[in-house]
Design a protein around this motif. Structure first.
Motif, PDB file in Angstrom:
ATOM      1  N   THR A   1      14.471  -9.513  -6.524  1.00 24.91           N
ATOM      2  CA  THR A   1      14.990  -8.294  -7.152  1.00 24.91           C
ATOM      3  C   THR A   1      14.431  -7.037  -6.501  1.00 24.91           C
ATOM      4  O   THR A   1      15.158  -6.079  -6.224  1.00 24.91           O
ATOM      5  N   GLU A   2      13.136  -7.032  -6.223  1.00 31.66           N
ATOM      6  CA  GLU A   2      12.467  -5.834  -5.729  1.00 31.66           C
ATOM      7  C   GLU A   2      12.254  -5.843  -4.215  1.00 31.66           C
ATOM      8  O   GLU A   2      11.782  -4.857  -3.650  1.00 31.66           O
ATOM      9  N   GLY A   3      12.580  -6.975  -3.565  1.00 29.06           N
ATOM     10  CA  GLY A   3      12.367  -7.054  -2.134  1.00 29.06           C
ATOM     11  C   GLY A   3      10.900  -7.070  -1.748  1.00 29.06           C
ATOM     12  O   GLY A   3      10.514  -6.565  -0.691  1.00 29.06           O
ATOM     13  N   THR A   4      10.073  -7.661  -2.590  1.00 26.33           N
ATOM     14  CA  THR A   4       8.627  -7.686  -2.351  1.00 26.33           C
ATOM     15  C   THR A   4       8.313  -8.530  -1.125  1.00 26.33           C
ATOM     16  O   THR A   4       8.765  -9.669  -1.013  1.00 26.33           O
ATOM     17  N   GLN A   5       7.520  -7.976  -0.227  1.00 21.34           N
ATOM     18  CA  GLN A   5       7.207  -8.637   1.037  1.00 21.34           C
ATOM     19  C   GLN A   5       5.852  -9.327   1.004  1.00 21.34           C
ATOM     20  O   GLN A   5       4.937  -8.925   0.283  1.00 21.34           O
ATOM     21  N   VAL A   6       5.719 -10.367   1.810  1.00 22.99           N
ATOM     22  CA  VAL A   6       4.409 -10.940   2.082  1.00 22.99           C
ATOM     23  C   VAL A   6       3.569  -9.863   2.756  1.00 22.99           C
ATOM     24  O   VAL A   6       4.085  -9.015   3.482  1.00 22.99           O
ATOM     25  N   LEU A   7       2.270  -9.859   2.513  1.00 26.68           N
ATOM     26  CA  LEU A   7       1.392  -8.850   3.118  1.00 26.68           C
ATOM     27  C   LEU A   7       1.553  -8.839   4.631  1.00 26.68           C
ATOM     28  O   LEU A   7       1.580  -9.902   5.266  1.00 26.68           O
ATOM     29  N   PRO A   8       1.657  -7.665   5.229  1.00 28.75           N
ATOM     30  CA  PRO A   8       1.950  -7.581   6.668  1.00 28.75           C
ATOM     31  C   PRO A   8       0.809  -8.076   7.536  1.00 28.75           C
ATOM     32  O   PRO A   8      -0.363  -7.974   7.188  1.00 28.75           O
ATOM     33  N   GLY A   9       1.199  -8.641   8.663  1.00 29.85           N
ATOM     34  CA  GLY A   9       0.219  -9.080   9.643  1.00 29.85           C
ATOM     35  C   GLY A   9      -0.276 -10.485   9.453  1.00 29.85           C
ATOM     36  O   GLY A   9      -0.909 -11.047  10.346  1.00 29.85           O
ATOM     37  N   ILE A  10       0.003 -11.087   8.297  1.00 26.11           N
ATOM     38  CA  ILE A  10      -0.500 -12.439   8.063  1.00 26.11           C
ATOM     39  C   ILE A  10       0.570 -13.393   7.570  1.00 26.11           C
ATOM     40  O   ILE A  10       0.368 -14.590   7.581  1.00 26.11           O
ATOM     41  N   GLY A  11       1.718 -12.855   7.128  1.00 26.10           N
ATOM     42  CA  GLY A  11       2.694 -13.775   6.576  1.00 26.10           C
ATOM     43  C   GLY A  11       4.123 -13.473   6.922  1.00 26.10           C
ATOM     44  O   GLY A  11       5.020 -14.198   6.530  1.00 26.10           O
ATOM     45  N   GLY A  12       4.377 -12.400   7.663  1.00 26.58           N
ATOM     46  CA  GLY A  12       5.748 -12.077   8.010  1.00 26.58           C
ATOM     47  C   GLY A  12       6.568 -11.698   6.810  1.00 26.58           C
ATOM     48  O   GLY A  12       6.089 -11.582   5.697  1.00 26.58           O
ATOM     49  N   ALA A  13       7.847 -11.511   6.991  1.00 27.14           N
ATOM     50  CA  ALA A  13       8.758 -11.187   5.895  1.00 27.14           C
ATOM     51  C   ALA A  13       9.040 -12.439   5.084  1.00 27.14           C
ATOM     52  O   ALA A  13       9.036 -13.551   5.588  1.00 27.14           O
ATOM     53  N   HIS A  14       9.314 -12.240   3.798  1.00 26.89           N
ATOM     54  CA  HIS A  14       9.622 -13.409   2.969  1.00 26.89           C
ATOM     55  C   HIS A  14      10.962 -13.991   3.374  1.00 26.89           C
ATOM     56  O   HIS A  14      11.841 -13.319   3.876  1.00 26.89           O
ATOM     57  N   ARG A  15      11.068 -15.290   3.114  1.00 22.58           N
ATOM     58  CA  ARG A  15      12.302 -15.971   3.522  1.00 22.58           C
ATOM     59  C   ARG A  15      13.385 -15.785   2.482  1.00 22.58           C
ATOM     60  O   ARG A  15      13.115 -15.705   1.299  1.00 22.58           O
TER      61      ARG A  15
ATOM     62  N   GLY B   1     -11.543 -10.839   8.192  1.00 21.97           N
ATOM     63  CA  GLY B   1     -10.175 -11.098   7.774  1.00 21.97           C
ATOM     64  C   GLY B   1      -9.320  -9.858   7.827  1.00 21.97           C
ATOM     65  O   GLY B   1      -9.617  -8.903   8.545  1.00 21.97           O
ATOM     66  N   SER B   2      -8.236  -9.881   7.081  1.00 20.53           N
ATOM     67  CA  SER B   2      -7.314  -8.751   7.026  1.00 20.53           C
ATOM     68  C   SER B   2      -7.649  -7.882   5.819  1.00 20.53           C
ATOM     69  O   SER B   2      -7.648  -8.359   4.681  1.00 20.53           O
ATOM     70  N   GLU B   3      -7.947  -6.624   6.097  1.00 22.44           N
ATOM     71  CA  GLU B   3      -8.284  -5.668   5.050  1.00 22.44           C
ATOM     72  C   GLU B   3      -7.187  -4.615   4.984  1.00 22.44           C
ATOM     73  O   GLU B   3      -6.780  -4.048   6.001  1.00 22.44           O
ATOM     74  N   TYR B   4      -6.720  -4.345   3.766  1.00 20.32           N
ATOM     75  CA  TYR B   4      -5.644  -3.377   3.544  1.00 20.32           C
ATOM     76  C   TYR B   4      -6.233  -2.177   2.818  1.00 20.32           C
ATOM     77  O   TYR B   4      -6.574  -2.253   1.638  1.00 20.32           O
ATOM     78  N   THR B   5      -6.377  -1.080   3.528  1.00 20.21           N
ATOM     79  CA  THR B   5      -7.119   0.056   3.005  1.00 20.21           C
ATOM     80  C   THR B   5      -6.275   0.997   2.167  1.00 20.21           C
ATOM     81  O   THR B   5      -6.794   1.948   1.598  1.00 20.21           O
ATOM     82  N   ASN B   6      -4.972   0.734   2.091  1.00 21.73           N
ATOM     83  CA  ASN B   6      -4.084   1.595   1.314  1.00 21.73           C
ATOM     84  C   ASN B   6      -3.279   0.748   0.336  1.00 21.73           C
ATOM     85  O   ASN B   6      -2.049   0.825   0.279  1.00 21.73           O
ATOM     86  N   ALA B   7      -3.997  -0.087  -0.424  1.00 26.30           N
ATOM     87  CA  ALA B   7      -3.364  -0.964  -1.406  1.00 26.30           C
ATOM     88  C   ALA B   7      -3.250  -0.251  -2.741  1.00 26.30           C
ATOM     89  O   ALA B   7      -4.205   0.377  -3.204  1.00 26.30           O
ATOM     90  N   GLN B   8      -2.100  -0.365  -3.366  1.00 24.54           N
ATOM     91  CA  GLN B   8      -1.831   0.304  -4.634  1.00 24.54           C
ATOM     92  C   GLN B   8      -1.573  -0.716  -5.733  1.00 24.54           C
ATOM     93  O   GLN B   8      -0.770  -1.642  -5.570  1.00 24.54           O
ATOM     94  N   ALA B   9      -2.278  -0.551  -6.858  1.00 28.72           N
ATOM     95  CA  ALA B   9      -2.027  -1.379  -8.035  1.00 28.72           C
ATOM     96  C   ALA B   9      -0.724  -0.960  -8.700  1.00 28.72           C
ATOM     97  O   ALA B   9      -0.090   0.026  -8.310  1.00 28.72           O
ATOM     98  N   SER B  10      -0.326  -1.700  -9.716  1.00 29.52           N
ATOM     99  CA  SER B  10       0.926  -1.416 -10.420  1.00 29.52           C
ATOM    100  C   SER B  10       0.859  -0.060 -11.108  1.00 29.52           C
ATOM    101  O   SER B  10      -0.209   0.527 -11.283  1.00 29.52           O
ATOM    102  N   ASN B  11       2.002   0.425 -11.529  1.00 32.12           N
ATOM    103  CA  ASN B  11       2.097   1.686 -12.263  1.00 32.12           C
ATOM    104  C   ASN B  11       3.007   1.455 -13.467  1.00 32.12           C
ATOM    105  O   ASN B  11       4.193   1.194 -13.277  1.00 32.12           O
TER     106      ASN B  11
END
Length: 596
Positions: free
Chosen positions: A582-596, A73-83
């Protein structure tokens, strides 16, 4: 670095493996063009698990379920949790697509200048006096059950929170927890912060500042389910939901006394979160809930209700093994008499082996446990014919820091807080308590009775000029500069850090990043979470399924992107989430495109 895509043959080979979880997330434009959306999303949070842990496990266990998930599947090696990376803002990020600036959730134990203290006198419409915002196990309706072994040792909250299963909370049959029904009756509303406008206690779901995926999915007429470690995570229902948008919530209390399957308390006489053998037993109940739900039943397995559109759980076994200096990893039994015992304690955390930092025995065992449970879920998905219609996302609410035990320095924050208050009182005898609240795990958070910039700077300067005493991993005394901190934000700078107005009232007035390895606690832990160092935030992120390319993405992503990705996978509009807009959060890249 750019992404790279694995060869298609590799994806095809993995897809042929019988135990592979077949999952899918479709781009929004594909959905709008008439492509079928998935019917289900299974979300798994392996609390504490880093990307480096995934790398190690896949390399050393190439036939594991985690290996098949990540390679296929799609693996994201630079994923960051909340702060901050605590469990509550971390979990809330997954469910809303938002950071604290949108959700208003900065920690599970926090403070707000915009509320009144629980139980305080209140006149509707008067300005807020400030108060604790605690959404944690002390909020359970039945939070004081005597220790089963020795009542003089103190109390635990009840496993079922509200005493609906066990008389007076005395657990003699832990498997009966599968009958637990969590709702508002599981919680003691009098412990919640008070809304000064109405003088009413604020429920966890109404404190949340933005809507959740459960509201969007439930409002679309589709079933929802979630399992977690506290009943207060009913907060994920979202504001205005009346706690009703999660159709099947299962949250047995992890802070309750750990009891072996025969009803006898563990000999260590502790809760489920401090004995890893017990944590695995505890996680097993949530696993069973998920298996039942995948099979179209409710979490108890008794009612046929249909497989939820979204479901999932968090694992605690890895987090406990990371933090424990030594812990029993295995429950042994039953013997001929039906009795159980536990294996000898093994070292927790990470160890240096041949010059490499790798998981120690307890942590390795925890990873094996989680992988085996994921395998069970995979088998259930295939058994129930869900493989072509289900997306699985495996990530973590938070990581854990430090990973290198040689970096550990434990410092008790209480003496520092007392010293700051004493120094302030010398100059301001009318205000002897400047710091009125704060939770410091491996970060610094202070809420002040005087929120002026001058008072905030006073705390910042004291912290920076203070030399603190602590202990290294061998419990030998050490000294740390700057109270163990490397950067401090105070007053308007703290507001700027979180991206909120100065008068927001929810953010910590003084916020600090710790030096790598510093944990504010007694010298009993190897690690903690909540902070912003690499170990705290660099978590695994894997999405697998039909239509999901076999790829590795090394560009930065955030766990907030899980929420819009889930909605996109289900054919729902990610922009239905307020935080996404509000934050412009995007769907994860490569599998879902930009949010509508």
């Amino acid at each position: 670095m750019p992404k790279f895509t694995r060869p298609a043959v590799a994806g095809a080979a993995m897809a042929s493996a019988a135990s592979l979880l077949v999952l899918s997330t479709l781009p929004a434009d594909a959905q709008s063009a008439g492509a079928p959306a998935n019917k289900h999303v299974l979300l798994i949070s392996v609390d504490g698990m880093h990307q480096s842990d995934l790398d190690w496990y896949v390399a050393t266990h190439p036939g594991s379920t985690l290996a098949k998930l990540s390679r296929g599947g799609s693996e994201y090696t630079n994923a960051q949790a909340s702060n901050p990376s605590d469990s509550d803002p971390g979990g809330t990020a997954l469910m809303t697509g938002g950071n604290p600036k949108s959700t208003g959730v900065y920690y599970d134990v926090e403070y707000s200048h915009k509320t009144d203290e629980p139980g305080s006198a209140c006149t509707p419409g008067k300005p807020a006096t400030g108060g604790d915002v605690v959404y944690d196990s002390p909020d359970d309706a039945l939070a004081n059950v005597n220790d089963f072994i020795n009542p003089s040792n103190g109390t635990f909250p009840s496993f079922d929170e509200n005493g609906s299963i066990y008389a007076k909370g005395v657990d003699k049959n832990p498997a009966a927890i599968m009958n637990l029904k969590n709702d508002a009756s599981s919680l003691n509303a009098s412990t919640f912060p008070v809304d000064p406008a109405t003088c009413k206690n604020i429920t966890p779901w109404d404190y949340l500042g933005t809507n959740s995926i459960f509201q969007v999915i439930h409002n679309a007429g589709r079933r929802t389910a979630w399992s977690d470690k506290h009943a207060v995570y009913l907060s994920f229902n979202g504001p205005g939901s009346n706690g009703q948008s999660i159709d099947d919530f299962f949250g047995p209390e992890i802070d309750s006394q750990a009891v072996m399957p025969n009803g006898v308390p563990y000999p260590q006489d502790d809760d489920w979160a401090h004995i890893d053998a017990a944590t695995k037993q505890y996680d097993g109940y949530k696993v069973q809930a998920v298996l039942n739900e995948l099979g179209g039943r409710d979490h108890s397995g008794k009612a046929q209700v249909g497989t939820p559109a979204v479901l999932g759980m968090n694992f605690q076994a890895v987090s406990v093994a990371q933090k424990s200096r030594s812990t029993s990893t295995t429950l042994i039994g039953p013997d001929a008499q039906g009795n159980y015992t536990t294996s000898a304690p093994q070292p927790g955390g990470y160890q240096w082996v041949n010059g490499k930092l790798v998981p120690g025995p307890a942590l390795s065992s925890a990873f094996d446990y989680v992988d085996a449970q994921l395998g069970k879920m995979s088998a259930e998905i295939h058994k129930d014919g869900l493989a072509d219609s289900t997306t699985v996302i495996v990530t973590a609410k938070h990581g854990q820091s430090p990973m290198n035990p040689n970096e550990l320095v434990t410092v008790q924050d209480g003496p520092i807080v007392s010293a700051i208050n004493a120094a302030w009182a010398q100059k301001h005898p009318d205000n002897k308590s400047l710091i009125v609240a704060g939770t410091d795990d491996d970060l610094w958070q202070s809420y002040l009775s005087d929120t002026s910039q001058a008072a905030c700077d006073f705390v910042k300067n004291y912290l920076w000029n203070h030399t603190a005493q602590g202990y290294d991993v061998n419990k030998k005394p050490v000294t740390v500069q700057h109270s163990g901190l490397t950067q401090i934000w105070a007053g308007s700078d703290a507001a700027g850090f979180f991206g909120v107005p100065v008068n927001n009232g929810h953010y910590p007035d003084v916020f600090g990043k710790v030096q790598e390895g510093v944990v504010y606690s007694k010298p009993t832990k190897l690690a903690e979470h909540g902070g912003m160092n690499t170990g705290d935030r660099n978590v695994l992120m894997v999405v697998n399924g039909p239509g999901v390319p076999a790829q590795v993405q090394s560009n930065p992503v955030e766990t907030t992107q899980v929420a819009p990705t889930i909605l996109s996978a289900l054919g729902l509009d990610p922009a239905s989430l307020q935080a996404v807009r509000t934050e412009g959060t995007q769907v994860l890249p490569g599998i879902g495109g930009a949010h509508r």
